[in-house]
Write a protein that holds these residues in place. Structure first.
Motif, PDB file in Angstrom:
ATOM      1  N   LYS A   1     -51.756 -12.700 -54.088  1.00  0.00           N
ATOM      2  CA  LYS A   1     -52.943 -12.550 -53.623  1.00  0.00           C
ATOM      3  C   LYS A   1     -54.007 -13.300 -53.207  1.00  0.00           C
ATOM      4  N   LYS A   2     -54.195 -12.710 -51.659  1.00  0.00           N
ATOM      5  CA  LYS A   2     -54.858 -14.543 -51.003  1.00  0.00           C
ATOM      6  C   LYS A   2     -55.647 -14.560 -51.560  1.00  0.00           C
ATOM      7  N   THR A   3     -56.444 -15.970 -51.764  1.00  0.00           N
ATOM      8  CA  THR A   3     -57.656 -16.464 -52.328  1.00  0.00           C
ATOM      9  C   THR A   3     -58.819 -16.773 -51.764  1.00  0.00           C
TER      10      THR A   3
ATOM     11  N   GLU B   1     -49.771 -14.417 -43.790  1.00  0.00           N
ATOM     12  CA  GLU B   1     -50.838 -13.352 -44.057  1.00  0.00           C
ATOM     13  C   GLU B   1     -49.939 -11.862 -44.051  1.00  0.00           C
ATOM     14  N   TYR B   2     -50.226 -11.201 -44.883  1.00  0.00           N
ATOM     15  CA  TYR B   2     -49.675  -9.879 -44.548  1.00  0.00           C
ATOM     16  C   TYR B   2     -51.157  -9.036 -45.155  1.00  0.00           C
ATOM     17  N   ILE B   3     -51.364  -7.733 -44.557  1.00  0.00           N
ATOM     18  CA  ILE B   3     -52.052  -6.544 -45.234  1.00  0.00           C
ATOM     19  C   ILE B   3     -51.133  -5.759 -45.693  1.00  0.00           C
ATOM     20  N   ILE B   4     -51.565  -5.140 -47.174  1.00  0.00           N
ATOM     21  CA  ILE B   4     -50.195  -4.371 -47.928  1.00  0.00           C
ATOM     22  C   ILE B   4     -50.689  -2.461 -47.348  1.00  0.00           C
ATOM     23  N   LEU B   5     -49.944  -1.938 -46.457  1.00  0.00           N
ATOM     24  CA  LEU B   5     -49.500  -0.326 -46.129  1.00  0.00           C
ATOM     25  C   LEU B   5     -49.273   0.258 -47.563  1.00  0.00           C
ATOM     26  N   GLN B   6     -48.331   0.009 -48.110  1.00  0.00           N
ATOM     27  CA  GLN B   6     -47.935   0.686 -48.898  1.00  0.00           C
ATOM     28  C   GLN B   6     -47.189   0.119 -50.125  1.00  0.00           C
ATOM     29  N   ILE B   7     -47.090   0.980 -51.375  1.00  0.00           N
ATOM     30  CA  ILE B   7     -45.856   0.398 -52.582  1.00  0.00           C
ATOM     31  C   ILE B   7     -46.204   1.685 -52.567  1.00  0.00           C
TER      32      ILE B   7
ATOM     33  N   GLU C   1     -51.897  -1.270 -53.055  1.00  0.00           N
ATOM     34  CA  GLU C   1     -52.600  -1.185 -51.429  1.00  0.00           C
ATOM     35  C   GLU C   1     -53.846  -1.863 -50.690  1.00  0.00           C
ATOM     36  N   GLY C   2     -53.889  -2.342 -49.587  1.00  0.00           N
ATOM     37  CA  GLY C   2     -54.767  -2.759 -48.509  1.00  0.00           C
ATOM     38  C   GLY C   2     -55.060  -4.477 -48.933  1.00  0.00           C
ATOM     39  N   ASP C   3     -54.534  -4.522 -50.025  1.00  0.00           N
ATOM     40  CA  ASP C   3     -55.029  -6.175 -50.610  1.00  0.00           C
ATOM     41  C   ASP C   3     -54.349  -7.431 -49.067  1.00  0.00           C
ATOM     42  N   LEU C   4     -54.287  -8.314 -49.348  1.00  0.00           N
ATOM     43  CA  LEU C   4     -54.354  -9.391 -47.887  1.00  0.00           C
ATOM     44  C   LEU C   4     -53.681 -10.217 -49.315  1.00  0.00           C
ATOM     45  N   VAL C   5     -52.618 -10.427 -48.891  1.00  0.00           N
ATOM     46  CA  VAL C   5     -51.518 -11.304 -49.468  1.00  0.00           C
ATOM     47  C   VAL C   5     -51.276 -11.979 -48.984  1.00  0.00           C
ATOM     48  N   VAL C   6     -49.878 -13.488 -49.745  1.00  0.00           N
ATOM     49  CA  VAL C   6     -49.423 -14.506 -48.955  1.00  0.00           C
ATOM     50  C   VAL C   6     -48.126 -14.130 -49.479  1.00  0.00           C
TER      51      VAL C   6
END
Length: 76
Positions: free
Chosen positions: A71-73, A6-12, A58-63
């Protein structure tokens, strides 16, 4: 065994390098800066269309699995 983290997106950020040399039909890519639970950061390249289709911003929790972000669901 799949390695999912799992990661948080800081920047695209747009990938402007080599845009004019991209072959016809090639997908537009962006750089995605991620941060994991241990505060480690990494940068990956993703197709812009893929992020849009998945509703990732940006800001989303992702896998991250096999070099694709999801996107983390609740189901995962």
């Amino acid at each position: 065994m799949k390695n999912e983290q799992e990661y948080i997106i800081l920047q695209i950020q747009e990938d402007d390098y080599g845009c004019e040399e991209r072959p016809a039909g090639a997908k537009k890519t962006v750089f995605v800066r991620l941060k994991d639970a241990e505060e480690s950061e990494r940068m990956i390249r993703q197709e812009d269309d893929w992020l849009y289709e998945q509703g990732i911003d940006e800001g989303d929790l992702v896998v991250l699995t096999e070099n694709h972000l999801y996107k983390k669901t609740e189901e995962r």
